[in-house]
Design a protein around this motif. Structure first.
Motif, PDB file in Angstrom:
ATOM      1  N   UNK B 215       0.852  -1.185   0.000  1.00  0.00           N
ATOM      2  CA  UNK B 215       0.000   0.000   0.000  1.00  0.00           C
ATOM      3  C   UNK B 215       0.894   1.243   0.000  1.00  0.00           C
ATOM      4  N   UNK B 216       1.913   1.235   0.878  1.00  0.00           N
ATOM      5  CA  UNK B 216       2.779   2.415   1.033  1.00  0.00           C
ATOM      6  C   UNK B 216       4.082   1.967   1.675  1.00  0.00           C
ATOM      7  N   UNK B 217       5.145   2.757   1.472  1.00  0.00           N
ATOM      8  CA  UNK B 217       6.411   2.469   2.149  1.00  0.00           C
ATOM      9  C   UNK B 217       6.289   2.740   3.637  1.00  0.00           C
ATOM     10  N   UNK B 218       7.222   2.213   4.418  1.00  0.00           N
ATOM     11  CA  UNK B 218       7.160   2.364   5.873  1.00  0.00           C
ATOM     12  C   UNK B 218       7.460   3.803   6.296  1.00  0.00           C
ATOM     13  N   UNK B 219       6.441   4.544   6.772  1.00  0.00           N
ATOM     14  CA  UNK B 219       6.702   5.943   7.140  1.00  0.00           C
ATOM     15  C   UNK B 219       7.420   6.082   8.477  1.00  0.00           C
ATOM     16  N   UNK B 220       7.466   5.022   9.278  1.00  0.00           N
ATOM     17  CA  UNK B 220       8.098   5.173  10.593  1.00  0.00           C
ATOM     18  C   UNK B 220       9.600   5.376  10.459  1.00  0.00           C
ATOM     19  N   UNK B 221      10.169   4.995   9.318  1.00  0.00           N
ATOM     20  CA  UNK B 221      11.613   5.190   9.169  1.00  0.00           C
ATOM     21  C   UNK B 221      11.912   6.456   8.383  1.00  0.00           C
ATOM     22  N   UNK B 423      15.337   7.214  14.490  1.00  0.00           N
ATOM     23  CA  UNK B 423      15.335   6.283  13.355  1.00  0.00           C
ATOM     24  C   UNK B 423      15.873   4.916  13.767  1.00  0.00           C
ATOM     25  N   UNK B 424      16.845   4.925  14.675  1.00  0.00           N
ATOM     26  CA  UNK B 424      17.417   3.663  15.145  1.00  0.00           C
ATOM     27  C   UNK B 424      16.375   2.836  15.898  1.00  0.00           C
ATOM     28  N   UNK B 425      15.641   3.494  16.809  1.00  0.00           N
ATOM     29  CA  UNK B 425      14.647   2.742  17.576  1.00  0.00           C
ATOM     30  C   UNK B 425      13.473   2.328  16.694  1.00  0.00           C
ATOM     31  N   UNK B 426      13.120   3.193  15.737  1.00  0.00           N
ATOM     32  CA  UNK B 426      12.037   2.828  14.818  1.00  0.00           C
ATOM     33  C   UNK B 426      12.416   1.563  14.061  1.00  0.00           C
ATOM     34  N   UNK B 427      13.684   1.467  13.702  1.00  0.00           N
ATOM     35  CA  UNK B 427      14.147   0.285  12.972  1.00  0.00           C
ATOM     36  C   UNK B 427      14.104  -0.954  13.871  1.00  0.00           C
ATOM     37  N   UNK B 428      14.481  -0.768  15.145  1.00  0.00           N
ATOM     38  CA  UNK B 428      14.425  -1.892  16.084  1.00  0.00           C
ATOM     39  C   UNK B 428      13.007  -2.446  16.191  1.00  0.00           C
ATOM     40  N   UNK B 442      13.326   3.506  25.925  1.00  0.00           N
ATOM     41  CA  UNK B 442      14.754   3.681  25.646  1.00  0.00           C
ATOM     42  C   UNK B 442      14.988   4.935  24.816  1.00  0.00           C
ATOM     43  N   UNK B 443      14.111   5.147  23.828  1.00  0.00           N
ATOM     44  CA  UNK B 443      14.270   6.334  22.985  1.00  0.00           C
ATOM     45  C   UNK B 443      14.096   7.614  23.796  1.00  0.00           C
ATOM     46  N   UNK B 444      13.067   7.647  24.651  1.00  0.00           N
ATOM     47  CA  UNK B 444      12.851   8.842  25.462  1.00  0.00           C
ATOM     48  C   UNK B 444      14.035   9.127  26.367  1.00  0.00           C
ATOM     49  N   UNK B 445      14.583   8.066  26.922  1.00  0.00           N
ATOM     50  CA  UNK B 445      15.721   8.259  27.823  1.00  0.00           C
ATOM     51  C   UNK B 445      16.906   8.855  27.048  1.00  0.00           C
ATOM     52  N   UNK B 446      17.171   8.257  25.872  1.00  0.00           N
ATOM     53  CA  UNK B 446      18.316   8.734  25.088  1.00  0.00           C
ATOM     54  C   UNK B 446      18.083  10.167  24.597  1.00  0.00           C
ATOM     55  N   UNK B 447      16.861  10.440  24.114  1.00  0.00           N
ATOM     56  CA  UNK B 447      16.566  11.774  23.587  1.00  0.00           C
ATOM     57  C   UNK B 447      16.724  12.823  24.668  1.00  0.00           C
ATOM     58  N   UNK B 448      16.247  12.489  25.887  1.00  0.00           N
ATOM     59  CA  UNK B 448      16.339  13.480  26.954  1.00  0.00           C
ATOM     60  C   UNK B 448      17.793  13.740  27.349  1.00  0.00           C
ATOM     61  N   UNK B 449      18.605  12.680  27.272  1.00  0.00           N
ATOM     62  CA  UNK B 449      20.024  12.865  27.565  1.00  0.00           C
ATOM     63  C   UNK B 449      20.667  13.783  26.520  1.00  0.00           C
ATOM     64  N   UNK B 450      20.311  13.561  25.242  1.00  0.00           N
ATOM     65  CA  UNK B 450      20.886  14.393  24.182  1.00  0.00           C
ATOM     66  C   UNK B 450      20.472  15.855  24.362  1.00  0.00           C
ATOM     67  N   UNK B 451      19.184  16.046  24.653  1.00  0.00           N
ATOM     68  CA  UNK B 451      18.679  17.417  24.726  1.00  0.00           C
ATOM     69  C   UNK B 451      19.143  18.137  25.976  1.00  0.00           C
TER      70      UNK B 451
END
Lengths: 295, 453
Positions: B215-221, B423-428, B442-451
């Motif tokens: 139907x469509x390509x994967x938009x999550x990536x 994108x990494x977690x979306x792929x996981x 895990x993504x929220x934890x990493x994102x908050x550390x980066x920000x």
């Protein structure tokens, strides 16, 4: 004393000057700069700020992607290089047995090394190991399920190792040259003593070839640690799928140019230097035990 | 000592060549980038422009060979009209462009005039004092903003100053292959589908789709998927102050779950297939090959896809709408813009070139809305007559969307790093390696550390 050196070798030094200028401007200065940057936070656009050892600490203790990139690189180096050298040696050994058209074969086997780490080959590899690639056609003969080998996280790295092994041409040429150096009379006297060809291989050829083997091991390991292009292209510029082809150099590149963390990337570069130096040093230490320099 | 003299002579000569060699090398590389730019303007002695100083302007853009041809044509025209100006062209592909640009900028060697994708990289550059503000040139009349849409001018502003002018404006949409839908015996519910309608349509479609058809390509990536979802939920990709994510864990769980279901029923490709196609040119996507019903892309690419698949009838549908969302439409304006480097040598000439590039009717006619819809009314009107059916569709679609979406904000600093983590977690998740809830944590934890840095 320096003045005396200058007067004595004025012309030689002048001839060397272009090289000296090159190594200082393009080699030493950037290296010192990167050593400094590795202790800073530097986003490329604003002045670096000193952070001491924090880059190194993050790298070693809290960056899981860094550990993953080390794992990928170690597998690539320590599986790929031995296989590649085994391949190179075997073919050199066979060619040296007096195959007709040696020069032709030598040239043909060398071609992949010339094409080497090029973009074109990496793209070709993606095609060969893709869903509709040749590799699937071949393995399907043996009843293996077709797969997209480059985009399956558990096999992607294996396709890169195959690519490394395939480029056995340059160590093979060096092995061939080494094989030609082994004096014929050693084999003759061994034959008289009744040695078979296996005995000759293990008692004469390999021991006599150890300096060449040593050279090839060192050079290929250093080269493999620095591999970049295949992972960059085949891993879709991100070391994918799932970081399974995240080479050390690729991660360094991502840190530097995608995430603008040049300080961290510089620290990674120095860490790579330490890693390569350690392994090369270990090899040199071990060389005393197994490399035979004649007499 | 004749020999000695000869040797000295050789040393000096070889030095000379070394120096010339380096300089010459540079010239060659820039020359080979643009094909038609080698004409210098020595023959202007008799013209009235003789008094003007010879000026070189470095101009960089991202794209492909087709786009390069268009840019070269436009810049040739400028050189023709302004014989004292030579434009050094520095085109490159999308990926390499940003590497090159950041390196050049860091070295204080950025091109005088260059393209900047405001949504993605705007803040990374604008916050660092490497881009020249354009307000003084607007005041002095060198840059004309006559007929410009206020919203497009605003898109180029940062901290109240104008830095960037849009080359075009575009937005994400679903390019739709109507011929394929028809051949499957299906009917497109509407061009304004909600997520639920899309899901119902997909469930119907998977029964008739063949192998390796989707139907469509994967938009999550792709980043725009989550950003649109966040906006629809009333948030944004990253909060305005840049210190936290602009959506909640529940939002992301819901988003990934929706597309995970699509993956399970076979409406979008498996992670492995997506990985195989990542980084491939648009021509080889499932959509361009006639094997997918939709593709989510900036709508200005409709023309390009129409070129790849001339026999198919295409249309443009809205990016899925959210019935119960804070905003039903969450598309963001994507603004490929043109900016001037703070280090530009001839700033007034550069400003003139920028203004001409986005305003001149002849130039914009050649450009023909290549990188999105022009942000200025006179240019749009001038193009009306020459639009093909697919471009007309793009213009109409854009007008409809713009009226319906909340204002677009540039992503704050650090967003590039957060995005690569996303994108990494979306792929996981797509590979089924990590459960959705765990990946979200895990993504929220990493994102908050980066920000936090």
């Amino acid at each position: 004393m320096l003045l005396k050196l200058w007067h004595k070798n004025k012309i030689a030094l002048l001839f060397l000057a272009p090289w000296f200028i090159g190594i200082i401007v393009l080699g030493i200065v950037p290296m010192i700069a990167s050593l400094y940057l590795s202790f800073t936070n530097y986003n490329m656009f604003q002045a670096p700020t000193w952070v001491g050892l924090s880059n190194y600490q993050t790298m070693l203790f809290s960056d899981s992607r860094f550990i993953q990139s080390l794992k990928v690189t170690f597998i690539y180096v320590f599986v790929g290089v031995p296989l590649q050298l085994l391949m190179a040696f075997t073919l050199a050994y066979i060619l040296n047995k007096g195959v007709k058209g040696l020069a032709g074969f030598r040239a043909i086997y060398y071609v992949p090394s010339l094409l080497g780490p090029s973009i074109a080959i990496a793209i070709l590899w993606r095609q060969i190991f893709g869903t509709n690639g040749v590799f699937n056609d071949v393995v399907s003969i043996f009843g293996v399920q077709p797969n997209s080998w480059v985009s399956d996280p558990s096999t992607a790295l294996f396709t890169l190792i195959v690519l490394l092994v395939w480029q056995f041409g340059s160590p093979m040429v060096i092995f061939l040259a080494g094989l030609k150096q082994i004096p014929e009379d050693l084999y003759e006297s061994a034959s008289i003593d009744g040695a078979g060809s296996l005995t000759k291989l293990f008692k004469i050829t390999i021991p006599m070839l150890t300096p060449i083997i040593f050279f090839n091991v060192v050079m290929q390991i250093i080269g493999a640690f620095q591999a970049f292009t295949p992972a960059y292209i085949i891993g879709g510029e991100r070391g994918g799928p799932l970081d399974s082809t995240l080479f050390y150099t690729l991660y360094l590149y991502i840190k530097a140019f995608t995430e603008f963390q040049m300080g961290y990337a510089s620290a990674m570069a120095w860490m790579l230097l330490v890693i390569i130096a350690t392994f090369t040093g270990l090899l040199f230490l071990s060389a005393k035990k197994w490399v035979f320099y004649g007499e | 000592m004749r020999v000695k003299q000869i040797v000295w002579f050789l040393v000096i000569v070889s030095f000379f060549f070394l120096i010339v060699g380096c300089g010459g090398g540079d010239d060659n590389t820039t020359a080979s980038n643009g094909e038609n730019q080698t004409e210098t303007n020595d023959d202007t002695d008799d013209s009235e422009d003789t008094v003007k100083e010879e000026v070189e302007i470095r101009f960089a853009w991202w794209g492909n060979t087709e786009r390069d041809a268009i840019y070269n044509e436009i810049l040739d025209l400028y050189e023709e009209q302004n014989p004292h100006v030579t434009i050094i062209r520095e085109p490159s592909g999308w990926g390499d462009y940003w590497t090159r640009l950041s390196t050049q900028t860091a070295g204080g060697n950025a091109p005088d005039v260059f393209g900047l994708h405001l949504l993605l990289y705007g803040t990374e550059y604008l916050s660092k004092d490497v881009i020249e503000p354009l307000d003084p040139y607007v005041e002095s009349g060198l840059i004309s903003l006559e007929g410009w849409d206020e919203s497009v001018i605003d898109a180029g502003k940062y901290n109240g100053n104008l830095y960037a002018l849009a080359k075009g404006v575009t937005t994400q949409g679903l390019l739709t292959n109507l011929s394929f839908i028809e051949s499957l015996g299906l009917e497109l519910p509407s061009t304004d589908m909600t997520y639920n309608e899309l899901m119902d349509f997909a469930k119907e479609a998977v029964n008739v789709l063949g192998e390796d058809e989707y139907v469509i390509g994967d938009p999550t990536i792709i980043e725009h998927g989550i950003e649109t979802w966040a906006v629809q939920k009333g948030g944004s990709f990253i909060s305005e102050d840049g210190t936290s994510l602009g959506f909640s864990k529940e939002d992301l769980i819901e988003y990934w779950t929706y597309w995970d279901e699509m993956r399970t029923i076979g409406a979008i490709p498996s992670a492995q297939v997506s990985a195989e196609y990542s980084g491939m040119p648009e021509e080889s996507t499932h959509f361009a090959q006639g094997k997918a019903i939709f593709i989510d892309r900036p709508i200005n690419r409709a023309r390009m896809f129409a070129g790849y698949m001339p026999e198919a009838e295409l249309t443009i549908a809205r990016y899925p709408l959210m019935e119960d969302g804070v905003h039903s439409g969450g598309e963001q304006l994507q603004v490929p813009a043109i900016v001037m480097s703070k280090n530009a040598k001839h700033k007034e000439e550069a400003a003139k070139l920028i203004s001409w590039f986005v305003n001149d009717l002849e130039a914009t006619k050649i450009y023909n809305a290549e990188n999105g819809i022009p942000g200025t009314a006179p240019v749009r009107e001038n193009l009306q007559g020459s639009l093909g059916p697919i471009e007309a569709l793009t213009f109409d679609h854009f007008e409809k969307v713009v009226a319906d979406i909340p204002a677009t904000r540039m992503r704050p600093e650090g967003s590039v790093t957060v995005l690569s983590a996303y994108l990494r977690y979306a792929e996981e998740v797509a590979f089924g390696r990590t459960a959705i809830e765990d990946a979200v944590d895990a993504f929220f934890e990493e994102a908050e550390r980066i920000l936090a840095n």
